[in-house]
Design a protein around this motif. Structure first.
Motif, PDB file in Angstrom:
ATOM      1  N   GLU A  33     -10.715  22.671 -12.624  1.00 51.95           N
ATOM      2  CA  GLU A  33     -11.203  23.965 -12.150  1.00 51.95           C
ATOM      3  C   GLU A  33     -11.516  23.872 -10.665  1.00 51.95           C
ATOM      4  O   GLU A  33     -12.131  22.900 -10.231  1.00 51.95           O
ATOM      5  CB  GLU A  33     -12.464  24.344 -12.932  1.00 51.95           C
ATOM      6  CG  GLU A  33     -12.952  25.755 -12.689  1.00 51.95           C
ATOM      7  CD  GLU A  33     -14.096  26.129 -13.628  1.00 51.95           C
ATOM      8  OE1 GLU A  33     -14.841  27.049 -13.274  1.00 51.95           O
ATOM      9  OE2 GLU A  33     -14.236  25.502 -14.695  1.00 51.95           O
ATOM     10  N   VAL A  35     -14.949  31.490  -2.552  1.00 51.17           N
ATOM     11  CA  VAL A  35     -15.892  32.090  -3.505  1.00 51.17           C
ATOM     12  C   VAL A  35     -15.812  33.618  -3.467  1.00 51.17           C
ATOM     13  O   VAL A  35     -15.749  34.226  -2.395  1.00 51.17           O
ATOM     14  CB  VAL A  35     -17.331  31.620  -3.195  1.00 51.17           C
ATOM     15  CG1 VAL A  35     -18.336  32.297  -4.134  1.00 51.17           C
ATOM     16  CG2 VAL A  35     -17.431  30.108  -3.328  1.00 51.17           C
ATOM     17  N   ASN A  38     -12.665  36.393  -9.966  1.00 49.59           N
ATOM     18  CA  ASN A  38     -13.824  35.769  -9.327  1.00 49.59           C
ATOM     19  C   ASN A  38     -13.440  34.642  -8.374  1.00 49.59           C
ATOM     20  O   ASN A  38     -14.305  33.996  -7.787  1.00 49.59           O
ATOM     21  CB  ASN A  38     -14.795  35.224 -10.387  1.00 49.59           C
ATOM     22  CG  ASN A  38     -15.523  36.338 -11.116  1.00 49.59           C
ATOM     23  OD1 ASN A  38     -15.360  37.512 -10.799  1.00 49.59           O
ATOM     24  ND2 ASN A  38     -16.324  35.974 -12.102  1.00 49.59           N
ATOM     25  N   GLY A  39     -12.123  34.369  -8.273  1.00 51.14           N
ATOM     26  CA  GLY A  39     -11.666  33.340  -7.349  1.00 51.14           C
ATOM     27  C   GLY A  39     -11.471  31.971  -7.970  1.00 51.14           C
ATOM     28  O   GLY A  39     -11.234  30.990  -7.262  1.00 51.14           O
ATOM     29  N   ASN A  40     -11.552  31.883  -9.303  1.00 51.23           N
ATOM     30  CA  ASN A  40     -11.378  30.604  -9.991  1.00 51.23           C
ATOM     31  C   ASN A  40      -9.918  30.315 -10.278  1.00 51.23           C
ATOM     32  O   ASN A  40      -9.166  31.200 -10.690  1.00 51.23           O
ATOM     33  CB  ASN A  40     -12.131  30.594 -11.329  1.00 51.23           C
ATOM     34  CG  ASN A  40     -13.602  30.876 -11.160  1.00 51.23           C
ATOM     35  OD1 ASN A  40     -14.330  30.103 -10.555  1.00 51.23           O
ATOM     36  ND2 ASN A  40     -14.045  32.011 -11.683  1.00 51.23           N
ATOM     37  N   VAL A  95     -12.286  26.438  -6.890  1.00 47.15           N
ATOM     38  CA  VAL A  95     -12.530  27.756  -6.299  1.00 47.15           C
ATOM     39  C   VAL A  95     -12.226  27.655  -4.800  1.00 47.15           C
ATOM     40  O   VAL A  95     -13.055  27.191  -4.028  1.00 47.15           O
ATOM     41  CB  VAL A  95     -13.990  28.212  -6.515  1.00 47.15           C
ATOM     42  CG1 VAL A  95     -14.176  29.637  -5.977  1.00 47.15           C
ATOM     43  CG2 VAL A  95     -14.370  28.146  -7.978  1.00 47.15           C
TER      44      VAL A  95
END
Length: 305
Positions: free
Chosen positions: A156, A161, A140-142, A158
């Motif tokens: 955390e 996105v 998910n791009g995290n 990103v």
């Protein structure tokens, strides 16, 4: 069994793991692996064992044996294991999986010691040189930092996105981290030691490295180069001082899935869908050896010299 001082191994969709003599290109051992394909290979710091990250298990093989049987199997993931690596003294192993978890394993015991929930499928995990933080990247791009002492996610971010983070690499001195994604972009951060010794990310550079997917990014041991392996059939070598393109390694005929530097940073081994692995001279930017023997895509490689 006499063992080469340089351990070079590759795995392929042909369900085999092969060990190669780095200098001659001769395959001296083949492990048949019928029950799964292998996503990632990693050699323990003491050169005794080879870990194969599979679906959904991890198997540990004795490097100095001819036995086709693993010495240990680690079960608890429920999907493809995409990342595997070791504590610098080989005390424990870490892994990341498409089941959305990052796990810590005691090498002497079959059970999982710690588990961290990333939720999205984990594509890549690296261990910070401080040996107390894991950094993961997911579909998910995290990007998340897992504090192994506090047993929690301490950071955390990103970068883009809904764009999968495909590969992460951290500099040997812990001052820089690079994340590569499915759009051919590398994001570079300077790593800072914040309050309570937590790692903080300071944006440093955005590099449009390839037009296709980046499948692996890797900083060299001497902290000089960044290698990016891509679906465009090339590996590009960037100077981390300004991220100028130094060399383009051309020769593979299909996607380049994996790469690993020699300990002195003078050589790079690559693995490709063209069924080969290749050894490259960094100073020359040229291919010096081709490892041929797999019958399907060669998707990962491991080197310990």
């Amino acid at each position: 069994m006499s063992q080469p001082s340089v351990i070079l191994a590759t795995a392929s969709y042909d369900h085999t793991i092969r060990f190669w003599e780095a200098e001659t290109g001769r395959c001296y051992r083949t492990i048949q692996y019928p029950d799964s394909h292998v996503n990632r290979l990693e050699i323990t710091p003491d050169k005794r064992y080879l870990a194969a990250a599979c679906n959904p298990h991890i198997r540990l093989f004795d490097v100095n044996s001819n036995s086709p049987q693993p010495v240990m199997t680690y079960d608890s993931h429920t999907n493809n294991v995409m990342a595997v690596g070791f504590h610098c003294e080989g005390k424990w192993m870490y892994s990341g999986s498409e089941d959305g978890t990052v796990k810590i394993w005691d090498l002497r015991a079959p059970g999982c010691q710690k588990e961290y929930e990333s939720v999205a499928a984990v594509n890549t995990v690296v261990l910070h040189p401080n040996q107390t933080e894991l950094i993961s990247g997911d579909q998910n791009g995290n990007i998340r930092v897992w504090d192994l002492r506090a047993n929690s996610c301490s950071c955390e971010l990103v970068p883009e996105v809904d764009t999968a983070v495909r590969s992460l690499t951290v500099m040997w001195d812990g001052t820089m981290v690079v994340a590569a994604n499915n759009r051919g972009t590398c994001y570079v951060w300077r790593l800072l030691r914040g309050k309570q010794t937590m790692t903080e990310f300071e944006p440093l550079h955005k590099l449009q490295a390839h037009n296709g997917h980046i499948l692996k990014c890797l900083l060299s041991p001497a902290n000089k180069y960044l290698a990016t392996a891509s679906s465009d059939k090339t590996v590009k070598i960037w100077n981390v001082d300004g991220f100028k393109l130094e060399k383009v390694l051309t020769g593979h005929q299909r996607w380049v899935w994996d790469c690993v530097f020699s300990v002195d940073g003078e050589f790079l081994v690559t693995a490709s869908s063209d069924m080969t692995a290749r050894l490259w001279s960094m100073p020359a930017g040229k291919e010096v050896k081709v490892y041929q023997g797999h019958h399907k895509a060669t998707v990962c490689c491991a080197l310990h010299d």
